[in-house]
Design a protein around this motif. Structure first.
Motif, PDB file in Angstrom:
ATOM      1  N   CYS A  22       0.839  -1.198   0.000  1.00 57.82           N
ATOM      2  CA  CYS A  22       0.000   0.000   0.000  1.00 57.82           C
ATOM      3  C   CYS A  22       0.878   1.253   0.000  1.00 57.82           C
ATOM      4  CB  CYS A  22      -0.936   0.002   1.205  1.00 57.82           C
ATOM      5  SG  CYS A  22      -1.876   1.532   1.338  1.00 57.82           S
ATOM      6  N   GLY A  24       0.012   4.046   0.851  1.00 56.69           N
ATOM      7  CA  GLY A  24      -0.310   4.912   1.982  1.00 56.69           C
ATOM      8  C   GLY A  24       0.326   4.448   3.271  1.00 56.69           C
ATOM      9  N   CYS A  25       0.170   3.141   3.606  1.00 60.31           N
ATOM     10  CA  CYS A  25       0.608   2.666   4.919  1.00 60.31           C
ATOM     11  C   CYS A  25       1.666   1.577   4.825  1.00 60.31           C
ATOM     12  CB  CYS A  25      -0.595   2.158   5.710  1.00 60.31           C
ATOM     13  SG  CYS A  25      -1.344   0.684   4.985  1.00 60.31           S
ATOM     14  N   CYS A  33      -4.531   0.026   0.071  1.00 61.03           N
ATOM     15  CA  CYS A  33      -5.438  -0.757   0.920  1.00 61.03           C
ATOM     16  C   CYS A  33      -6.762  -0.012   1.065  1.00 61.03           C
ATOM     17  CB  CYS A  33      -4.800  -1.037   2.275  1.00 61.03           C
ATOM     18  SG  CYS A  33      -4.789   0.364   3.395  1.00 61.03           S
ATOM     19  N   CYS A  36      -6.702   3.133   3.380  1.00 63.77           N
ATOM     20  CA  CYS A  36      -6.064   4.332   2.817  1.00 63.77           C
ATOM     21  C   CYS A  36      -6.919   4.918   1.690  1.00 63.77           C
ATOM     22  CB  CYS A  36      -4.646   4.021   2.341  1.00 63.77           C
ATOM     23  SG  CYS A  36      -3.520   3.717   3.725  1.00 63.77           S
TER      24      CYS A  36
HETATM   25 ZN   LIG Z   1      -2.839   1.486   3.402  1.00 67.41          ZN
END
Ligand SMILES: [Zn+2]
Ligand SMILES: [Zn+2]
Length: 233
Positions: A22, A24-25, A33, A36
Motif C-alpha cells: 500500500c 499509503g501505509c 489498501c 487508505c
Molecule cells: Zn494502506
C-alpha cells in the motif's frame, strides 16, 4: 525543486520486489489498501484548482472561465503519490482504485456523458508503456455504466513539451497543444468531462475547455486528481 522525469521511468527496487504494498501505509497485499482509499475519499473536500478556494459546488465564482471542476486533493497528498506511481512506475493496479476515488468526487450526471482524458504526449506513452489517464478514464466509465463512455475528442499536436518549461512558455504552448478529433461528431446534449491527472498551471485544461467550447460543446465539467499548490518552474 523539480524532479527529473527522465530518471524516474525505472521502478525502484522496492517496487520490483513488492509491487503490491500500500502506497499509503506500506501494508502488503494491494497498492492501495481499503483503509487508505477511504482516507482519501473522506478527507477530500472540493476546492478550485485555480484560486484554491473551498468550492463544494465545483463552480468557482471567482474563476468564471472554469466550468464546474472537481478535484481529489493536492499533489503532495497520497493521491499525488498514486498518480506518480501509476504514471512513472507503471503500477497498473492503481488505476481501478483511483477511478473508484474519482467516482466519489465527480457528481452523477444524467444523460449521455463522455469522458475526455487529456491526451498524453505519444512518446511518453511509448516510453512508459501505458497511457495512465486513459486507463483511469476507462475504469471510471465502467463504474458509471452504459451512459458513460471514453471519447478521444481531443488530439495532441506533437510539438509541445511541458516538462521544464516556464509558466509563460507553457501557457503559449498549451494554446496550440490540442485540436478536435476530426473523425468525431460533437453532440450538444452530451456532457463532456475533461479529465487530467495533475493541475499545475491549469494551462492545459484551460486550453482544452476553450477549444471544446469553440467547437460547440455546451456542457463541460472538469475532473482532476491532484493539484500542485506551487507553480513548478
Ligand atoms: Zn494502506
Ligand atoms: Zn477559483
Amino acid at each position: 525543486m523539480g524532479f527529473n522525469v527522465n530518471n524516474t521511468t525505472f521502478p525502484n527496487l522496492l517496487d520490483l520486489l513488492f509491487p503490491h504494498y500500500c502506497r499509503g501505509c506500506g501494508a502488503l497485499g494491494s497498492p492501495l489498501c481499503r483503509r487508505c482509499k477511504n482516507d482519501i475519499i473522506f478527507s477530500s473536500s472540493n476546492f478550485c484548482p485555480n484560486c484554491k478556494d473551498f468550492c463544494p459546488s465545483g463552480k468557482c465564482t471567482k474563476c468564471s472561465f472554469l466550468p464546474p471542476t472537481f478535484v481529489v486533493g493536492n499533489r503532495t497528498d497520497l493521491i499525488g503519490k498514486l498518480v506518480y506511481d501509476l504514471k512513472f512506475y507503471s503500477v497498473r493496479a492503481l488505476a481501478e482504485p483511483m477511478a473508484e476515488i474519482l467516482d466519489t468526487v465527480v457528481p452523477k450526471i444524467g444523460g449521455d456523458v463522455a469522458i475526455i482524458p487529456l491526451p498524453t504526449i505519444r512518446s511518453h506513452v511509448r516510453q512508459r508503456g501505458l497511457d495512465h489517464t486513459n486507463i483511469i478514464a476507462r475504469h471510471f466509465s465502467k463504474i458509471r455504466g452504459d451512459k458513460y463512455s471514453v471519447v478521444h475528442l481531443l488530439c495532441r499536436n506533437n510539438h509541445t513539451i511541458q516538462v521544464g518549461a516556464d509558466r509563460e512558455t507553457r501557457l503559449k504552448q498549451a494554446d496550440s497543444a490540442y485540436y478536435i478529433n476530426p473523425k468525431l461528431a460533437i453532440d450538444s446534449d452530451t456532457t463532456y468531462i475533461v479529465f487530467d491527472d495533475i493541475w499545475t498551471t491549469g494551462a492545459s485544461i484551460k486550453a482544452a475547455v476553450k477549444l471544446l467550447k469553440s467547437a460547440g460543446v455546451k456542457k463541460i465539467l472538469v475532473a482532476i486528481l491532484a493539484v500542485s499548490r506551487v507553480d513548478k518552474k
